[in-house]
Scaffold this active site. Structure first.
Site, PDB file in Angstrom:
ATOM      1  N   TYR A  42      23.256 -37.293   4.927  1.00 46.74           N
ATOM      2  CA  TYR A  42      22.602 -38.753   5.089  1.00 46.74           C
ATOM      3  C   TYR A  42      21.121 -38.570   5.151  1.00 46.74           C
ATOM      4  O   TYR A  42      20.952 -38.256   6.377  1.00 46.74           O
ATOM      5  CB  TYR A  42      23.272 -38.820   5.545  1.00 46.74           C
ATOM      6  CG  TYR A  42      24.508 -39.990   5.027  1.00 46.74           C
ATOM      7  CD1 TYR A  42      25.069 -41.470   4.613  1.00 46.74           C
ATOM      8  CD2 TYR A  42      26.177 -38.814   5.372  1.00 46.74           C
ATOM      9  CE1 TYR A  42      25.680 -41.480   4.293  1.00 46.74           C
ATOM     10  CE2 TYR A  42      27.210 -39.985   5.181  1.00 46.74           C
ATOM     11  CZ  TYR A  42      27.442 -40.340   4.353  1.00 46.74           C
ATOM     12  OH  TYR A  42      28.267 -41.137   3.544  1.00 46.74           O
ATOM     13  N   HIS A  82      33.416 -52.804   4.001  1.00 42.45           N
ATOM     14  CA  HIS A  82      33.206 -52.189   4.556  1.00 42.45           C
ATOM     15  C   HIS A  82      34.591 -51.418   6.085  1.00 42.45           C
ATOM     16  O   HIS A  82      35.043 -52.078   6.728  1.00 42.45           O
ATOM     17  CB  HIS A  82      32.061 -51.741   5.866  1.00 42.45           C
ATOM     18  CG  HIS A  82      31.938 -51.158   6.450  1.00 42.45           C
ATOM     19  ND1 HIS A  82      30.901 -50.244   6.032  1.00 42.45           N
ATOM     20  CD2 HIS A  82      31.627 -50.388   7.671  1.00 42.45           C
ATOM     21  CE1 HIS A  82      30.939 -49.205   6.930  1.00 42.45           C
ATOM     22  NE2 HIS A  82      30.598 -49.843   8.260  1.00 42.45           N
TER      23      HIS A  82
END
Length: 622
Positions: A234, A416
């Site tokens: 990331y 999510h």
């Protein structure tokens, strides 16, 4: 036509005219179809507009899938480009990307002859030809860049061996045959090069709004990053809006992918930072690095989100997402997830997101509202659960207080959870009756999160309830999973995008802490005081000390199903709207939505459970 027989004639011992005619027509059709397939090999490559959605299946980009969706036909048309054809391939779908109990289209070759068929795999991974051939081969075309396969599949086939194509995430699987095989049954799927790709197959059929003449663009891209030689990274990069940048509306955004990195850039998000800070430090590096400044954790307001397979995102013509101007931070954080399973070294990347914006403000500011569960450890999942359900509520009391009389319109949604999430659904309820699904994903993956435009706008009025339910799997965990921000903790959230923007930014719930304390006391009495309910012991520690027998699991499920809730009906300032929000009763649902019944396509006639021969010529032998 009926067979005819003259009066007084003797019965004919040979097959009837009807039977002979049917047999003749049947074999003629097969012959014509095979001729068409052979001719199709010389055909031109289909236009890109015929297949608007595209995704690389494998990290090297050897397999490229394009598709279109026909809602009138209730079918998906696939185009699969095989850049380096060897001895065939497998393509299909399964519940979560497994190769067992999968629904497959298979192309295989013995080196001389090639065949295509609809197959399925059993629980041991053994392949079987499907008795109902629902992957319908439409053609095969050779081109300089590789072999194109075109085939069709109905959403629902009513074949118990087939995968039901639904809204939400679909786990596509692929396998490459590197050696000749003499039959379908001879394929050993555990010994082939294989993988999975997640996509949203059933894209909404939305009319693209007209874009204004004064539209400008801004690219938020990584500055020539060297992608780390590891499977998952990331990457965080800080960007700034110009000094004194006035209020604009974002009306569209799309991905910018560095050529050659299409299979490595998994998903990207642009976050706006909190306006309460005057400045943010520059940063360009891994998001989990110890060198990353802590202040970047305050850059969490989503402006744009893209995942592999997604196209451009358009706002409705009457609304735009505001950025810039007073009360808006100049600082943005780009986050890119690189998926590099082949551990390529030295790949450079400048991918990101291109924002389209206008100074001519639209009628409404769009807003983003959080639905679901509060980030708190009082909501927990026991270990060893295959499908544990938690539900968060946005109650009628909150919407009655916070929404305008004309209501709001939800046009997009981003679901999510963290790693244990398997399903997410938000339902609109009115007067105790479930009215509409806002968004649902029955094959949800935490590794594939994108903002999805809804097929139809959902109107929410004061007094409505929005109920978000998440299903979790903790079979691989040995202790309870509590709610929270950590990746091994859990969330249940639906970020809904709507207009007009209101002060309501968060409408979520959690079980009343007092009732949870009673649960721990009950467990303590029934388990010989193994659970410490002392005030100084944290809620996670109490959950971690629970012996998870059937009784303790069932009582926790029951508690979450009846105990009152603590409601968070919050403004953007994180302050609750005035009112009493503790120990609120659960919404009462008197009428549930009926589960949709799959529509079986009309049977086009007999399609024998036999593979279709293809004339692909001699395939290579290394």
């Amino acid at each position: 036509l009926p067979s005819m027989q003259t009066s007084g004639s003797k019965p004919c011992p040979c097959p009837s005219f009807k039977l002979r005619e049917v047999a003749s027509m049947y074999f003629t059709m097969i012959a014509v179809f095979l001729v068409i397939l052979v001719v199709a090999l010389q055909g031109s490559v289909p236009r890109r507009s015929d297949f608007p959605y595209k995704v690389p299946l494998d990290p090297q980009g050897l397999l490229e899938l394009s598709w279109n969706v026909s809602y009138p036909e209730q079918a998906v048309h696939f185009q699969l480009l095989v850049r380096d054809m060897q001895f065939g391939l497998l393509f299909g779908m399964s519940d979560r990307g497994e190769f067992e109990n999968a629904d497959l289209a298979v192309l295989w070759s013995d080196g001389h002859n090639s065949y295509f068929g609809d197959a399925w795999s059993d629980a041991q991974g053994q392949l079987h030809m499907d008795s109902q051939q629902d992957y319908q081969l439409l053609g095969a075309r050779k081109a300089p860049e590789g072999l194109y396969l075109l085939f069709r599949r109905a959403f629902s086939t009513c074949d118990p061996k087939d995968y039901l194509i639904e809204d939400g995430t679909v786990h596509l699987i692929y396998g490459i045959l590197e050696k000749p095989v003499h039959s379908l049954q001879a394929i050993n799927i555990s010994a082939i090069h294989r993988g999975l790709q997640r996509v949203q197959l059933l894209k909404p059929n939305i009319t693209i709004p007209e874009l204004p003449s004064d539209m400008k663009t801004m690219e938020i891209t990584a500055p020539d990053v060297v992608i780390p030689s590891q499977e998952t990274t990331y990457w965080c990069y800080m960007a700034e809006l110009p000094e004194g940048f006035p209020k604009h509306h974002i009306i569209m955004y799309e991905p910018v992918i560095t050529a050659g990195n299409e299979a490595l850039v998994h998903h990207m998000e642009v976050f706006q930072c909190a306006a309460e800070f005057d400045s943010f430090p520059n940063y360009n590096g891994p998001c989990d690095s110890k060198m990353k400044p802590d202040r970047l954790n305050y850059c969490r307001h989503v402006l744009a989100a893209w995942a592999m397979g997604a196209q451009a995102f358009y706002y409705p013509e009457e609304a735009g997402l505001a950025f810039g101007g007073p009360g808006s931070s100049r600082y943005l954080r780009l986050e890119i997830h690189y998926h590099n399973p082949l551990v390529f070294k030295g790949r450079r990347d400048s991918s990101g997101i291109r924002l389209y914006y206008t100074a001519t403000l639209r009628r409404y500011d769009a807003g983003i509202m959080e639905l679901g569960l509060v980030y708190t450890p009082v909501m927990a999942i026991p270990p060893g659960e295959d499908a544990f359900v938690l539900t968060g509520y946005c109650t009628d009391k909150c919407t009655r207080l916070a929404l305008p009389a004309a209501g709001i319109r939800i046009f997009a949604s981003q679901l999510h959870t963290h790693l244990a999430g398997r399903k997410v659904v938000t339902v609109l309820s009115r007067d105790g009756r479930e009215r509409q699904v806002v968004n649902a994903d029955g094959h949800y993956s935490p590794h594939f999160q994108e903002i999805r435009m809804l097929k139809e706008v959902v109107a929410v009025f004061p007094g409505d309830e929005l109920i978000t339910t998440c299903t979790y799997n903790t079979e691989d965990r040995s202790r309870a999973t509590v709610g929270g921000f950590g990746i091994l903790e859990e969330m249940c959230v639906n970020y809904v995008h709507y207009y007009p923007q209101t002060q309501l930014e968060l409408c979520k719930s959690a079980v009343d802490p007092g009732y949870l304390h009673r649960y721990f006391n009950l467990v303590n009495r029934f388990n010989n005081e193994e659970v410490c309910t002392c005030p100084q012991v944290s809620v996670p520690q109490q959950f971690f000390s629970v012996p998870w027998n059937t009784f303790n699991r069932d009582v926790l499920k029951s508690l979450y199903g009846f105990a009152p809730i603590s409601m968070h009906c919050n403004k953007s300032s994180a302050i609750r709207f005035p009112g009493e929000w503790e120990k609120q009763p659960l919404p009462t649902i008197t009428e549930r939505l009926r589960a949709p019944v799959p529509r079986c396509p009309p049977t086009p006639g007999p399609r024998p459970a036999a593979p279709i021969p293809l004339n692909l010529g001699e395939l290579r032998r290394d």
